[in-house]
Write a protein that holds these residues in place. Structure first.
Motif, mmCIF file in Angstrom:
data_model
loop_
_atom_site.group_PDB
_atom_site.id
_atom_site.type_symbol
_atom_site.label_atom_id
_atom_site.label_comp_id
_atom_site.label_asym_id
_atom_site.label_seq_id
_atom_site.Cartn_x
_atom_site.Cartn_y
_atom_site.Cartn_z
ATOM 1 N N PRO A 88 18.514 5.569 5.820
ATOM 2 C CA PRO A 88 18.272 4.505 4.843
ATOM 3 C C PRO A 88 17.297 4.949 3.755
ATOM 4 O O PRO A 88 16.440 5.789 3.988
ATOM 5 N N ALA A 89 17.462 4.400 2.568
ATOM 6 C CA ALA A 89 16.568 4.673 1.445
ATOM 7 C C ALA A 89 16.815 3.637 0.382
ATOM 8 O O ALA A 89 17.927 3.127 0.241
ATOM 9 N N ARG A 90 15.775 3.345 -0.390
ATOM 10 C CA ARG A 90 15.892 2.375 -1.483
ATOM 11 C C ARG A 90 16.617 2.989 -2.667
ATOM 12 O O ARG A 90 17.419 2.353 -3.318
ATOM 13 N N GLY A 91 16.280 4.248 -2.968
ATOM 14 C CA GLY A 91 16.798 4.873 -4.178
ATOM 15 C C GLY A 91 18.205 5.396 -4.028
ATOM 16 O O GLY A 91 18.748 5.411 -2.921
ATOM 17 N N PRO A 92 18.850 5.864 -5.100
ATOM 18 C CA PRO A 92 18.377 5.861 -6.480
ATOM 19 C C PRO A 92 17.987 4.445 -6.939
ATOM 20 O O PRO A 92 18.615 3.470 -6.508
ATOM 21 N N ASN A 95 4.798 3.089 -7.500
ATOM 22 C CA ASN A 95 6.238 2.914 -7.696
ATOM 23 C C ASN A 95 6.687 1.473 -7.500
ATOM 24 O O ASN A 95 7.506 0.956 -8.276
ATOM 25 N N LEU A 96 6.182 0.826 -6.464
ATOM 26 C CA LEU A 96 6.615 -0.557 -6.245
ATOM 27 C C LEU A 96 5.869 -1.535 -7.145
ATOM 28 O O LEU A 96 6.210 -2.713 -7.202
ATOM 29 N N ALA A 97 4.886 -1.038 -7.892
ATOM 30 C CA ALA A 97 4.294 -1.866 -8.958
ATOM 31 C C ALA A 97 5.165 -1.749 -10.206
ATOM 32 O O ALA A 97 5.570 -2.763 -10.785
ATOM 33 N N GLN A 151 5.747 5.192 7.435
ATOM 34 C CA GLN A 151 5.213 3.997 6.755
ATOM 35 C C GLN A 151 6.074 3.595 5.560
ATOM 36 O O GLN A 151 5.602 3.457 4.437
ATOM 37 N N ARG A 152 7.355 3.452 5.806
ATOM 38 C CA ARG A 152 8.298 3.004 4.768
ATOM 39 C C ARG A 152 9.112 1.868 5.363
ATOM 40 O O ARG A 152 9.523 1.954 6.527
ATOM 41 N N CYS A 153 9.358 0.847 4.535
ATOM 42 C CA CYS A 153 10.146 -0.264 5.060
ATOM 43 C C CYS A 153 11.541 0.215 5.430
ATOM 44 O O CYS A 153 12.171 -0.336 6.309
ATOM 45 N N THR A 154 12.018 1.265 4.756
ATOM 46 C CA THR A 154 13.364 1.782 5.003
ATOM 47 C C THR A 154 13.391 2.934 6.019
ATOM 48 O O THR A 154 14.410 3.615 6.136
ATOM 49 N N PHE A 186 0.806 -1.221 0.000
ATOM 50 C CA PHE A 186 0.000 0.000 0.000
ATOM 51 C C PHE A 186 0.845 1.280 0.000
ATOM 52 O O PHE A 186 0.392 2.317 -0.458
ATOM 53 N N ASN A 187 2.085 1.221 0.526
ATOM 54 C CA ASN A 187 2.792 2.493 0.733
ATOM 55 C C ASN A 187 3.388 3.096 -0.544
ATOM 56 O O ASN A 187 3.642 4.303 -0.591
ATOM 57 N N TYR A 188 3.624 2.259 -1.552
ATOM 58 C CA TYR A 188 4.053 2.755 -2.871
ATOM 59 C C TYR A 188 3.305 1.952 -3.932
ATOM 60 O O TYR A 188 3.919 1.181 -4.680
ATOM 61 N N PRO A 189 1.990 2.107 -4.017
ATOM 62 C CA PRO A 189 1.235 1.231 -4.924
ATOM 63 C C PRO A 189 1.630 1.402 -6.381
ATOM 64 O O PRO A 189 1.530 0.460 -7.166
ATOM 65 N N PRO A 202 21.373 -1.539 -5.920
ATOM 66 C CA PRO A 202 20.852 -2.813 -5.408
ATOM 67 C C PRO A 202 20.059 -2.564 -4.127
ATOM 68 O O PRO A 202 20.428 -1.693 -3.332
ATOM 69 N N PHE A 203 18.996 -3.317 -3.941
ATOM 70 C CA PHE A 203 18.158 -3.137 -2.750
ATOM 71 C C PHE A 203 17.736 -4.506 -2.255
ATOM 72 O O PHE A 203 17.064 -5.247 -2.966
ATOM 73 N N GLN A 204 18.154 -4.864 -1.050
ATOM 74 C CA GLN A 204 17.920 -6.204 -0.551
ATOM 75 C C GLN A 204 17.928 -6.243 0.962
ATOM 76 O O GLN A 204 18.562 -5.430 1.607
HETATM 77 O O1 G3H Z 1 8.608 0.728 1.824
HETATM 78 C C1 G3H Z 1 9.542 0.267 1.203
HETATM 79 C C2 G3H Z 1 10.166 0.985 0.098
HETATM 80 O O2 G3H Z 1 10.879 0.087 -0.721
HETATM 81 C C3 G3H Z 1 11.042 2.096 0.586
HETATM 82 O O3 G3H Z 1 11.366 2.933 -0.453
HETATM 83 O O4 G3H Z 1 13.278 4.116 0.619
HETATM 84 O O5 G3H Z 1 12.220 4.985 -1.465
HETATM 85 O O6 G3H Z 1 11.010 5.101 0.705
HETATM 86 P P1 G3H Z 1 12.009 4.366 -0.129
#
Ligand code: G3H
Length: 478
Positions: free
Chosen positions: A438-442, A162-164, A285-288, A157-160, A446-448
């Motif tokens: 922490p952040a997923r981007g750019p 972008n994460l799609a 509400q972000r995993c990171t 739900f938090n990035y419907p 790699p993101f794991q």
């Molecule tokens: O909620 C998990 C996302 O992969 C985190 O992405 O670091 O860009 O917020 P973000």
């Protein structure tokens, strides 16, 4: 249900034969905002067949043509940023500016994927046999990367959006077809994003988006024999999926309890800014998100004061006003967060602000002097509540980080790069950020996660590779 948004299959928008709908509750008003179709297992079966047939043709479509369509979809997606952002605001209470950013970032991701795909899939390998003992140069091996088939994409739900697309774009460039199951909250934004791919002119049946109740079609989808790969982002459900799924590649990004280790020589203004951004953006509400601060005792008072004064400036309210802190996604989520706060209170944590909640809106809260016996020290609130644990040594901080069942990211703040590198090596997480949250981007990085944080690695390049397998042809000379 007449008002419900249709689902997308075989290049068309359809109503479910169930005649039923799933309601999407607006987290701010707590009233039904939209409805989507409650698809049936029979409809899942049909979609799987369609996706399988479409993939066979798509795999034969030249790579440059696949890339061209992805570039087109990326441009259309960006043109539609306003209505998609509107859905994100209403469905998941994402602050207005962040909602637009999510869509733009998604368009960029799709384009980058097209670029990266033509490069890495345009190359294969050529091997000769006489390097291995006992062989003459009589065998030539040619390798290329071929698609897996039907990819099941399940974003959270938090990035419907972008994460799609971070699943859809790599799958498509690599020659796979897609069955997308959006989260209920975020489904309308997802359907609108799929509409952009529809407008770009992808072949019928290549991309399908099926909506419905997890209890009705969730297991049915993930255990479906027609699925050749699952890419999932979300919570504990991912662990259950990985236990039930068949012998197919899995990409899972699950929870995190990202630690922020602060050493005595750190720039505390920089740390405070990163803690507030990392801990409280999109209300945590972000995993990171930064989910626990581990700070050296000698500087803890100063740091906590700095964070407190920044927290006081956060704007709390509706996403439409682009507030920093907006209602969390659901009442059950708010109740869960409240449970962690009550537990910390009972066990003697110091409240840096007064705990305040109205409906799903929870005011940002920093909890100091948190101890390991408190649930908040280990559990992921997915809300605007951040614990601070004071540590007597760096080893204590690393120990706390590594004792977690999660291992997504972590960060360390210090001016001593040698120490930072040693700490990074010692932290059992997929990524360690030095001097930043922490952040997923750019999105090409790699993101794991390790342990309960996931399986496999994402990021554009890794996702493309993960959604292919190597095919070899060996020429045997006489
Ligand atoms: O909620 C998990 C996302 O992969 C985190 O992405 O670091 O860009 O917020 P973000």
């Amino acid at each position: 249900d007449g008002d419900a948004f249709k689902y997308y299959a075989d290049g068309e928008w359809k109503k479910s034969s169930s005649g039923k709908a799933v309601s999407i509750v607006n987290p701010t008003t707590r009233k039904t905002q939209y409805k989507v179709q409650a698809c049936t297992q029979e409809e899942v079966n049909k979609v799987m067949e369609t996706a399988k047939a479409a993939q066979k043709l798509w795999a034969k479509t030249p790579l440059w043509k696949r890339a061209e369509l992805l570039h087109k979809a990326a441009a259309i997606l960006k043109e539609h940023k306003a209505p998609i952002a509107e859905a994100l605001i209403k469905e998941i209470a994402k602050p207005a500016k962040d909602a637009v950013t999510e869509v733009v970032r998604s368009g960029d991701l799709v384009s980058y994927c097209a670029e990266e795909g033509v490069r890495i899939l345009g190359e294969g390998a050529f091997l000769v046999s006489d390097s291995f003992p006992g062989n003459e140069r009589t065998k030539y091996c040619l390798t290329s990367k071929i698609p897996l088939g039907v990819v099941l994409a399940i974003p959270p739900f938090n990035y419907p959006v972008n994460l799609a697309v971070s699943k859809i774009a790599p799958a498509l460039i690599a020659g796979n077809s897609l069955v997308l199951k959006p989260p209920t909250q975020g489904a309308v934004a997802c359907l609108h994003m799929v509409h952009c791919f529809h407008l770009a002119g992808f072949p019928k049946g290549l991309i399908n988006c099926i909506t419905g109740k997890g209890s009705e079609i969730g297991d049915f989808l993930t255990m479906h024999p027609g699925v050749n790969c699952i890419s999932f982002t979300g919570g504990d459900t991912g662990i259950a999926i990985s236990k039930k799924a068949g012998m197919i590649p899995l990409q899972m990004e699950l929870g995190g309890k990202d630690a922020c280790i602060v050493l005595e020589d750190a720039d505390l203004d920089l740390v405070a800014a990163n803690i507030v951004k990392g801990g409280f953006s999109y209300s945590g509400q972000r995993c990171t998100a930064v989910k626990v601060v581990l700070v050296m005792e000698s500087i803890a008072d100063t740091l906590v004061e700095k964070v407190k004064s920044k927290v006081a400036k956060l704007r709390v309210g509706p996403p439409e006003d682009d507030c920093d802190i907006t209602p969390v996604v659901s009442e059950s989520s708010a109740n869960f967060i409240e449970g962690l706060v009550i537990d910390a209170k009972e066990k003697g944590a110091t409240f840096c602000q007064e705990y305040k909640r109205e409906g799903n809106l929870i005011w940002p809260l920093l909890l100091d002097h948190v101890r390991p016996d408190m649930r908040i020290a280990w559990e992921e609130p997915f809300g605007p509540v951040l614990p601070v644990i004071r540590i007597g040594s760096v080893e204590e901080g690393i120990h706390h980080c590594n004792a977690s069942n999660f291992g997504l990211q972590g960060c360390v703040f210090t001016k001593d790069i040698n120490k930072a590198m040693l700490i990074s090596d010692a932290m059992e997480t997929g990524t360690v950020q030095i001097n930043s949250a922490p952040a997923r981007g750019p999105d090409h990085f790699p993101f794991q996660g390790i342990k309960d944080s996931g399986i496999g690695s994402q990021g554009i390049t890794n996702s493309i590779n993960m959604m292919t397998k190597v095919k070899s042809t060996v020429i045997n000379l006489p």
